[in-house]
Scaffold this motif. Structure first.
Motif, PDB file in Angstrom:
ATOM      1  N   SER A 126       0.502  -1.836  -0.390  1.00  0.00           N
ATOM      2  CA  SER A 126       0.016  -0.230  -0.024  1.00  0.00           C
ATOM      3  C   SER A 126       0.773   1.137   0.138  1.00  0.00           C
ATOM      4  O   SER A 126       0.513   2.445  -0.321  1.00  0.00           O
ATOM      5  CB  SER A 126      -1.184  -0.162   1.235  1.00  0.00           C
ATOM      6  OG  SER A 126      -0.215   0.039   2.202  1.00  0.00           O
ATOM      7  N   GLU A 127       2.158   1.609   0.764  1.00  0.00           N
ATOM      8  CA  GLU A 127       3.016   2.395   0.657  1.00  0.00           C
ATOM      9  C   GLU A 127       3.399   2.890  -0.912  1.00  0.00           C
ATOM     10  O   GLU A 127       3.791   3.897  -0.687  1.00  0.00           O
ATOM     11  CB  GLU A 127       4.045   2.324   1.852  1.00  0.00           C
ATOM     12  CG  GLU A 127       3.789   2.219   3.563  1.00  0.00           C
ATOM     13  CD  GLU A 127       3.017   3.911   3.414  1.00  0.00           C
ATOM     14  OE1 GLU A 127       3.549   4.882   3.290  1.00  0.00           O
ATOM     15  OE2 GLU A 127       2.262   3.894   4.187  1.00  0.00           O
ATOM     16  N   GLN A 128       3.737   2.157  -1.389  1.00  0.00           N
ATOM     17  CA  GLN A 128       4.726   2.324  -2.714  1.00  0.00           C
ATOM     18  C   GLN A 128       3.394   2.611  -3.797  1.00  0.00           C
ATOM     19  O   GLN A 128       3.638   3.193  -4.512  1.00  0.00           O
ATOM     20  CB  GLN A 128       4.981   0.539  -3.454  1.00  0.00           C
ATOM     21  CG  GLN A 128       6.047  -0.004  -2.377  1.00  0.00           C
ATOM     22  CD  GLN A 128       6.940  -1.561  -2.855  1.00  0.00           C
ATOM     23  OE1 GLN A 128       5.895  -2.374  -2.699  1.00  0.00           O
ATOM     24  NE2 GLN A 128       8.277  -1.304  -2.816  1.00  0.00           N
ATOM     25  N   ASP A 186       0.122  12.243  -9.500  1.00  0.00           N
ATOM     26  CA  ASP A 186      -0.282  13.095  -9.182  1.00  0.00           C
ATOM     27  C   ASP A 186       0.383  14.656  -9.660  1.00  0.00           C
ATOM     28  O   ASP A 186      -0.380  15.193 -10.103  1.00  0.00           O
ATOM     29  CB  ASP A 186      -1.288  12.922  -7.715  1.00  0.00           C
ATOM     30  CG  ASP A 186      -2.599  12.417  -7.883  1.00  0.00           C
ATOM     31  OD1 ASP A 186      -2.992  11.663  -9.197  1.00  0.00           O
ATOM     32  OD2 ASP A 186      -2.637  11.497  -6.897  1.00  0.00           O
ATOM     33  N   GLN A 187       1.293  14.489  -8.932  1.00  0.00           N
ATOM     34  CA  GLN A 187       1.928  15.755  -9.227  1.00  0.00           C
ATOM     35  C   GLN A 187       2.622  16.181 -10.048  1.00  0.00           C
ATOM     36  O   GLN A 187       2.554  16.811 -10.981  1.00  0.00           O
ATOM     37  CB  GLN A 187       3.246  15.449  -8.134  1.00  0.00           C
ATOM     38  CG  GLN A 187       2.770  15.705  -6.837  1.00  0.00           C
ATOM     39  CD  GLN A 187       4.057  15.485  -5.563  1.00  0.00           C
ATOM     40  OE1 GLN A 187       5.113  14.780  -6.311  1.00  0.00           O
ATOM     41  NE2 GLN A 187       4.084  15.614  -4.157  1.00  0.00           N
ATOM     42  N   GLU A 218      -5.710   1.671 -11.056  1.00  0.00           N
ATOM     43  CA  GLU A 218      -4.862   3.073  -9.707  1.00  0.00           C
ATOM     44  C   GLU A 218      -5.972   4.478  -9.912  1.00  0.00           C
ATOM     45  O   GLU A 218      -6.000   4.666  -9.294  1.00  0.00           O
ATOM     46  CB  GLU A 218      -3.297   3.317  -9.460  1.00  0.00           C
ATOM     47  CG  GLU A 218      -2.700   2.496  -8.693  1.00  0.00           C
ATOM     48  CD  GLU A 218      -3.528   2.182  -7.417  1.00  0.00           C
ATOM     49  OE1 GLU A 218      -4.154   2.407  -7.281  1.00  0.00           O
ATOM     50  OE2 GLU A 218      -3.636   0.221  -7.887  1.00  0.00           O
ATOM     51  N   LEU A 246       0.834   9.326  -5.732  1.00  0.00           N
ATOM     52  CA  LEU A 246       1.423  10.522  -5.221  1.00  0.00           C
ATOM     53  C   LEU A 246       2.151  11.717  -6.560  1.00  0.00           C
ATOM     54  O   LEU A 246       1.939  12.344  -6.689  1.00  0.00           O
ATOM     55  CB  LEU A 246       1.837  10.823  -4.071  1.00  0.00           C
ATOM     56  CG  LEU A 246       2.745  12.028  -3.402  1.00  0.00           C
ATOM     57  CD1 LEU A 246       1.464  13.535  -3.270  1.00  0.00           C
ATOM     58  CD2 LEU A 246       3.503  12.066  -1.931  1.00  0.00           C
ATOM     59  N   ASN A 247       3.281  10.891  -6.505  1.00  0.00           N
ATOM     60  CA  ASN A 247       4.321  11.660  -7.793  1.00  0.00           C
ATOM     61  C   ASN A 247       3.720  11.603  -9.179  1.00  0.00           C
ATOM     62  O   ASN A 247       3.814  12.464  -9.943  1.00  0.00           O
ATOM     63  CB  ASN A 247       5.451  10.077  -7.996  1.00  0.00           C
ATOM     64  CG  ASN A 247       6.364  10.381  -7.078  1.00  0.00           C
ATOM     65  OD1 ASN A 247       6.258  11.255  -6.195  1.00  0.00           O
ATOM     66  ND2 ASN A 247       6.865   9.112  -6.229  1.00  0.00           N
ATOM     67  N   LYS A 279       1.045   4.163  -3.107  1.00  0.00           N
ATOM     68  CA  LYS A 279       0.189   5.709  -2.453  1.00  0.00           C
ATOM     69  C   LYS A 279       1.648   5.942  -3.173  1.00  0.00           C
ATOM     70  O   LYS A 279       1.064   7.614  -3.220  1.00  0.00           O
ATOM     71  CB  LYS A 279       0.384   5.321  -1.050  1.00  0.00           C
ATOM     72  CG  LYS A 279       0.020   6.856  -0.669  1.00  0.00           C
ATOM     73  CD  LYS A 279       0.137   6.586   1.191  1.00  0.00           C
ATOM     74  CE  LYS A 279      -0.387   8.106   1.846  1.00  0.00           C
ATOM     75  NZ  LYS A 279      -0.353   8.171   3.401  1.00  0.00           N
ATOM     76  N   GLN A 280       2.932   5.681  -3.004  1.00  0.00           N
ATOM     77  CA  GLN A 280       4.007   7.262  -3.250  1.00  0.00           C
ATOM     78  C   GLN A 280       3.604   6.832  -5.281  1.00  0.00           C
ATOM     79  O   GLN A 280       3.678   8.518  -5.435  1.00  0.00           O
ATOM     80  CB  GLN A 280       5.313   6.727  -2.633  1.00  0.00           C
ATOM     81  CG  GLN A 280       6.078   7.596  -3.176  1.00  0.00           C
ATOM     82  CD  GLN A 280       5.741   8.739  -2.152  1.00  0.00           C
ATOM     83  OE1 GLN A 280       5.774   9.012  -1.080  1.00  0.00           O
ATOM     84  NE2 GLN A 280       6.679   9.753  -3.277  1.00  0.00           N
ATOM     85  N   LEU A 281       3.646   6.215  -5.804  1.00  0.00           N
ATOM     86  CA  LEU A 281       3.350   5.974  -6.647  1.00  0.00           C
ATOM     87  C   LEU A 281       1.658   6.519  -7.475  1.00  0.00           C
ATOM     88  O   LEU A 281       2.827   7.585  -8.400  1.00  0.00           O
ATOM     89  CB  LEU A 281       3.402   4.281  -8.057  1.00  0.00           C
ATOM     90  CG  LEU A 281       4.874   4.084  -7.464  1.00  0.00           C
ATOM     91  CD1 LEU A 281       4.672   2.385  -8.168  1.00  0.00           C
ATOM     92  CD2 LEU A 281       5.803   4.300  -8.092  1.00  0.00           C
TER      93      LEU A 281
END
Length: 209
Positions: free
Chosen positions: A43-45, A54-55, A119, A51-52, A47-49
């Motif tokens: 889940s953390e991976q 979306d940015q 996603e 987020l990147n 979430k980070q991907l």
């Protein structure tokens, strides 16, 4: 000339269909494993991907790109990749490495598309079509063609080892001609990636805001 080329293609397919099939199955296996690999992310991976991503999409329509630098980098990377396949094709021991490179390219493509669609759902499909598909419409067939040519020539070298009377020069000339064609396609793919894909991504980012 067209008839001669058509005849050569038919002959190549008829005599080398196992190599064509092996290359396609290896690439397809890479795509399948890449799609499955998305499920292995925690889940953390994820979430980070996300987020990147979306940015990047938030800033995509504002990015200022150096087109000439992008063309140079993308074309150079494509040609280096094809050059490695070409050199491996000149050796017998390079056959498994060519297949590994083909598998890795399929894995990368399958992972990227699967992640975007999983996603981001509909938005992910749009992103996949605008960011991944345009250059790969040219690049993937080129890589498959180069891989098949390399595998075919390596197989010819094996047969030559078993039969010293088997001519190699015609195959070597054909191999070089195919690689030249592949390099031209890769250059075109680099141009698409530098000039077409960024504009499609910007348009998609603006649409999705």
């Amino acid at each position: 000339m067209a008839r001669g080329l058509k005849r050569i293609c038919k002959s190549s397919l008829r005599e080398g269909w196992p190599i064509y099939l092996l290359a396609l199955l290896t690439f397809a296996a890479g795509i399948g494993v890449g799609c499955w690999g998305v499920r292995g992310l925690d889940s953390e991976q994820v979430k980070q991907l996300v987020l990147n991503l979306d940015q990047f999409m938030y800033q995509a329509d504002k990015l200022m790109l150096d087109r000439s630098s992008m063309v140079r980098d993308t074309v150079t990377n494509n040609l280096i990749y094809i050059g490695i396949i070409y050199l491996l094709g000149l050796t017998v021991i390079g056959m498994p490495v060519v297949l590994a490179l083909l598998f890795a390219r399929g894995f990368s493509l399958g992972f990227t598309i699967s992640f975007l669609t999983k996603e981001k759902a509909g938005e992910g499909i749009m992103l996949a079509f605008t960011s991944v598909v345009p250059q790969n419409v040219l690049l993937i067939p080129a890589i498959l063609l180069a891989s098949v040519a390399a595998l075919s020539f390596s197989w010819l070298l094996i047969k030559r080892f078993l039969n010293s009377r088997l001519p190699v020069l015609p195959g070597l000339i054909g191999y070089h001609m195919l690689i030249v064609i592949v390099c031209c396609i890769c250059i075109a793919a680099g141009l698409v990636e530098a000039y077409v894909t960024p504009e499609l991504i910007k348009a998609t980012a603006t649409f999705l805001k």
